[in-house]
Write a protein that holds these residues in place. Structure first.
Motif, PDB file in Angstrom:
ATOM      1  N   PHE A  29       0.817  -1.221   0.000  1.00 37.83           N
ATOM      2  CA  PHE A  29       0.000   0.000   0.000  1.00 37.83           C
ATOM      3  C   PHE A  29       0.839   1.254   0.000  1.00 37.83           C
ATOM      4  CE2 PHE A  29       0.587  -1.734   4.231  1.00 37.83           C
ATOM      5  CZ  PHE A  29       1.072  -0.671   4.956  1.00 37.83           C
ATOM      6  N   ASN A  30       2.097   1.163   0.448  1.00 43.50           N
ATOM      7  CA  ASN A  30       2.970   2.330   0.489  1.00 43.50           C
ATOM      8  C   ASN A  30       3.774   2.551  -0.791  1.00 43.50           C
ATOM      9  OD1 ASN A  30       2.382   3.398   2.988  1.00 43.50           O
ATOM     10  ND2 ASN A  30       3.862   2.119   4.071  1.00 43.50           N
ATOM     11  N   ILE A  31       3.708   1.605  -1.714  1.00 43.19           N
ATOM     12  CA  ILE A  31       4.530   1.734  -2.918  1.00 43.19           C
ATOM     13  C   ILE A  31       4.058   2.917  -3.750  1.00 43.19           C
ATOM     14  CG2 ILE A  31       5.136   0.664  -5.116  1.00 43.19           C
ATOM     15  CD1 ILE A  31       5.030  -2.024  -3.760  1.00 43.19           C
ATOM     16  N   ASN A  32       5.001   3.777  -4.182  1.00 47.58           N
ATOM     17  CA  ASN A  32       4.606   4.875  -5.058  1.00 47.58           C
ATOM     18  C   ASN A  32       5.265   4.792  -6.434  1.00 47.58           C
ATOM     19  OD1 ASN A  32       7.235   6.029  -4.816  1.00 47.58           O
ATOM     20  ND2 ASN A  32       6.611   7.136  -2.985  1.00 47.58           N
ATOM     21  N   ALA A  33       6.195   3.868  -6.607  1.00 49.11           N
ATOM     22  CA  ALA A  33       6.818   3.672  -7.921  1.00 49.11           C
ATOM     23  C   ALA A  33       7.446   2.295  -7.975  1.00 49.11           C
ATOM     24  CB  ALA A  33       7.871   4.741  -8.192  1.00 49.11           C
ATOM     25  N   MET A  34       7.535   1.770  -9.183  1.00 48.80           N
ATOM     26  CA  MET A  34       8.241   0.507  -9.415  1.00 48.80           C
ATOM     27  C   MET A  34       9.116   0.667 -10.647  1.00 48.80           C
ATOM     28  SD  MET A  34       5.328  -2.340  -8.525  1.00 48.80           S
ATOM     29  CE  MET A  34       6.492  -3.725  -8.499  1.00 48.80           C
ATOM     30  N   GLY A  35      10.110  -0.163 -10.754  1.00 48.46           N
ATOM     31  CA  GLY A  35      11.014  -0.015 -11.879  1.00 48.46           C
ATOM     32  C   GLY A  35      11.813  -1.262 -12.149  1.00 48.46           C
ATOM     33  N   TRP A  36      12.637  -1.157 -13.179  1.00 51.19           N
ATOM     34  CA  TRP A  36      13.549  -2.232 -13.559  1.00 51.19           C
ATOM     35  C   TRP A  36      14.955  -1.667 -13.679  1.00 51.19           C
ATOM     36  CZ3 TRP A  36      12.114  -7.289 -13.935  1.00 51.19           C
ATOM     37  CH2 TRP A  36      10.745  -7.559 -14.010  1.00 51.19           C
ATOM     38  N   TYR A  37      15.886  -2.328 -13.053  1.00 50.79           N
ATOM     39  CA  TYR A  37      17.301  -2.069 -13.217  1.00 50.79           C
ATOM     40  C   TYR A  37      17.909  -3.269 -13.924  1.00 50.79           C
ATOM     41  CZ  TYR A  37      17.994   2.060 -10.211  1.00 50.79           C
ATOM     42  OH  TYR A  37      17.999   3.326  -9.673  1.00 50.79           O
ATOM     43  N   ARG A  38      19.102  -3.072 -14.449  1.00 51.99           N
ATOM     44  CA  ARG A  38      19.849  -4.194 -14.992  1.00 51.99           C
ATOM     45  C   ARG A  38      21.330  -4.034 -14.672  1.00 51.99           C
ATOM     46  NH1 ARG A  38      19.296  -3.015 -21.531  1.00 51.99           N
ATOM     47  NH2 ARG A  38      20.684  -1.185 -21.620  1.00 51.99           N
ATOM     48  N   GLN A  39      21.995  -5.180 -14.625  1.00 50.92           N
ATOM     49  CA  GLN A  39      23.428  -5.174 -14.379  1.00 50.92           C
ATOM     50  C   GLN A  39      24.092  -6.209 -15.262  1.00 50.92           C
ATOM     51  OE1 GLN A  39      24.682  -5.669 -10.286  1.00 50.92           O
ATOM     52  NE2 GLN A  39      26.609  -4.630 -10.718  1.00 50.92           N
ATOM     53  N   ALA A  40      24.967  -5.725 -16.129  1.00 44.58           N
ATOM     54  CA  ALA A  40      25.742  -6.600 -17.000  1.00 44.58           C
ATOM     55  C   ALA A  40      27.073  -6.913 -16.319  1.00 44.58           C
ATOM     56  CB  ALA A  40      25.965  -5.923 -18.343  1.00 44.58           C
ATOM     57  N   PRO A  41      27.704  -8.003 -16.697  1.00 48.45           N
ATOM     58  CA  PRO A  41      28.990  -8.364 -16.086  1.00 48.45           C
ATOM     59  C   PRO A  41      30.002  -7.233 -16.214  1.00 48.45           C
ATOM     60  CG  PRO A  41      28.154 -10.183 -17.388  1.00 48.45           C
ATOM     61  CD  PRO A  41      27.251  -9.016 -17.663  1.00 48.45           C
ATOM     62  N   GLY A  42      30.618  -6.871 -15.104  1.00 47.70           N
ATOM     63  CA  GLY A  42      31.641  -5.842 -15.103  1.00 47.70           C
ATOM     64  C   GLY A  42      31.117  -4.426 -15.191  1.00 47.70           C
ATOM     65  N   LYS A  43      29.801  -4.265 -15.152  1.00 51.79           N
ATOM     66  CA  LYS A  43      29.219  -2.925 -15.257  1.00 51.79           C
ATOM     67  C   LYS A  43      28.391  -2.611 -14.033  1.00 51.79           C
ATOM     68  CE  LYS A  43      29.044  -2.708 -20.307  1.00 51.79           C
ATOM     69  NZ  LYS A  43      28.178  -2.431 -21.488  1.00 51.79           N
ATOM     70  N   GLN A  44      28.143  -1.317 -13.837  1.00 46.99           N
ATOM     71  CA  GLN A  44      27.310  -0.902 -12.720  1.00 46.99           C
ATOM     72  C   GLN A  44      25.847  -1.170 -13.016  1.00 46.99           C
ATOM     73  OE1 GLN A  44      28.237   3.247 -11.939  1.00 46.99           O
ATOM     74  NE2 GLN A  44      29.747   2.658 -10.400  1.00 46.99           N
ATOM     75  N   ARG A  45      25.085  -1.333 -11.951  1.00 46.98           N
ATOM     76  CA  ARG A  45      23.641  -1.478 -12.120  1.00 46.98           C
ATOM     77  C   ARG A  45      23.081  -0.172 -12.637  1.00 46.98           C
ATOM     78  NH1 ARG A  45      20.188  -4.393  -7.412  1.00 46.98           N
ATOM     79  NH2 ARG A  45      21.947  -5.832  -7.715  1.00 46.98           N
ATOM     80  N   GLU A  46      22.178  -0.243 -13.619  1.00 43.44           N
ATOM     81  CA  GLU A  46      21.608   0.966 -14.195  1.00 43.44           C
ATOM     82  C   GLU A  46      20.088   0.863 -14.263  1.00 43.44           C
ATOM     83  OE1 GLU A  46      22.642   1.636 -18.285  1.00 43.44           O
ATOM     84  OE2 GLU A  46      22.118  -0.398 -18.896  1.00 43.44           O
ATOM     85  N   LEU A  47      19.453   2.012 -14.118  1.00 44.99           N
ATOM     86  CA  LEU A  47      18.002   2.074 -14.236  1.00 44.99           C
ATOM     87  C   LEU A  47      17.611   1.928 -15.698  1.00 44.99           C
ATOM     88  CD1 LEU A  47      15.204   2.612 -12.924  1.00 44.99           C
ATOM     89  CD2 LEU A  47      15.607   5.041 -13.401  1.00 44.99           C
ATOM     90  N   VAL A  48      16.701   1.017 -15.955  1.00 52.40           N
ATOM     91  CA  VAL A  48      16.196   0.797 -17.311  1.00 52.40           C
ATOM     92  C   VAL A  48      14.906   1.581 -17.533  1.00 52.40           C
ATOM     93  CG1 VAL A  48      15.344  -0.930 -18.938  1.00 52.40           C
ATOM     94  CG2 VAL A  48      17.249  -1.491 -17.398  1.00 52.40           C
ATOM     95  N   ALA A  49      13.962   1.414 -16.617  1.00 56.47           N
ATOM     96  CA  ALA A  49      12.668   2.080 -16.753  1.00 56.47           C
ATOM     97  C   ALA A  49      11.996   2.115 -15.392  1.00 56.47           C
ATOM     98  CB  ALA A  49      11.778   1.343 -17.754  1.00 56.47           C
ATOM     99  N   ALA A  50      11.144   3.113 -15.202  1.00 56.52           N
ATOM    100  CA  ALA A  50      10.402   3.236 -13.962  1.00 56.52           C
ATOM    101  C   ALA A  50       9.013   3.777 -14.254  1.00 56.52           C
ATOM    102  CB  ALA A  50      11.132   4.141 -12.974  1.00 56.52           C
ATOM    103  N   ILE A  51       8.085   3.453 -13.364  1.00 56.44           N
ATOM    104  CA  ILE A  51       6.712   3.925 -13.517  1.00 56.44           C
ATOM    105  C   ILE A  51       6.169   4.259 -12.142  1.00 56.44           C
ATOM    106  CG2 ILE A  51       5.778   1.558 -13.434  1.00 56.44           C
ATOM    107  CD1 ILE A  51       3.657   2.544 -15.503  1.00 56.44           C
ATOM    108  N   THR A  52       5.481   5.408 -12.051  1.00 55.15           N
ATOM    109  CA  THR A  52       4.830   5.763 -10.795  1.00 55.15           C
ATOM    110  C   THR A  52       3.433   5.158 -10.767  1.00 55.15           C
ATOM    111  OG1 THR A  52       3.790   7.784 -11.599  1.00 55.15           O
ATOM    112  CG2 THR A  52       6.074   7.958 -10.840  1.00 55.15           C
ATOM    113  N   MET A  53       2.819   5.203  -9.614  1.00 55.68           N
ATOM    114  CA  MET A  53       1.497   4.607  -9.490  1.00 55.68           C
ATOM    115  C   MET A  53       0.418   5.416 -10.201  1.00 55.68           C
ATOM    116  SD  MET A  53       1.976   1.724  -8.148  1.00 55.68           S
ATOM    117  CE  MET A  53       3.617   1.659  -8.874  1.00 55.68           C
ATOM    118  N   ILE A  54       0.765   6.611 -10.668  1.00 52.96           N
ATOM    119  CA  ILE A  54      -0.195   7.365 -11.468  1.00 52.96           C
ATOM    120  C   ILE A  54       0.181   7.304 -12.946  1.00 52.96           C
ATOM    121  CG2 ILE A  54      -0.882   8.901  -9.601  1.00 52.96           C
ATOM    122  CD1 ILE A  54       0.944  11.037 -10.839  1.00 52.96           C
ATOM    123  N   GLY A  55       1.157   6.458 -13.285  1.00 52.58           N
ATOM    124  CA  GLY A  55       1.435   6.175 -14.679  1.00 52.58           C
ATOM    125  C   GLY A  55       2.537   6.978 -15.342  1.00 52.58           C
TER     126      GLY A  55
END
Length: 117
Positions: A29-55
């Motif tokens: 009930f407290n979530i206000n956004a969700m998203g996807w990160y990815r991490q390739a070998p030898g690389k930093q984790r990066e944000l791919v996409a995110a969405i708020t609860m209002i779209g």
């Protein structure tokens, strides 16, 4: 606490498509956004996409026009439709969610996406 479980990773040829899904459970009930990160070998984790609860959505420049993030039933499930996949998209993809503030509070276990050339 919020539990996130990802589904849908796998092996695909370049140019193909995959859809990842992430199911949230627990104190959502407290979530206000969700998203996807990815991490390739030898690389930093990066944000791919995110969405708020209002779209509202945002995407990494590298995936704009190819990936689409969406959610169903507001806070329960988020999808990442990935089209025109490239070998550079190969990574472990992590679902994430946040409640208050700018930090991502919850993480899934990750799902492997491998794109062959």
């Amino acid at each position: 606490q919020v539990r996130l479980v990802e589904f849908g990773g796998g092996l695909v040829q370049a140019g193909g498509s995959l859809r990842l899904s992430c199911a949230a459970s627990g104190s959502i009930f407290n979530i206000n956004a969700m998203g996807w990160y990815r991490q390739a070998p030898g690389k930093q984790r990066e944000l791919v996409a995110a969405i708020t609860m209002i779209g509202n959505t945002n995407y990494a420049d590298s995936v704009k026009g190819r990936f689409t993030i969406s959610n169903v039933n507001a806070k329960n499930t988020v999808y990442l439709q990935m089209n025109s996949l490239k070998p550079d998209d190969t990574a472990v993809y992590y679902c994430t969610a946040r409640s208050t503030g700018p930090s991502w509070d919850y993480w899934g276990q990750g799902t492997q996406v491998t794109v062959s050339s």
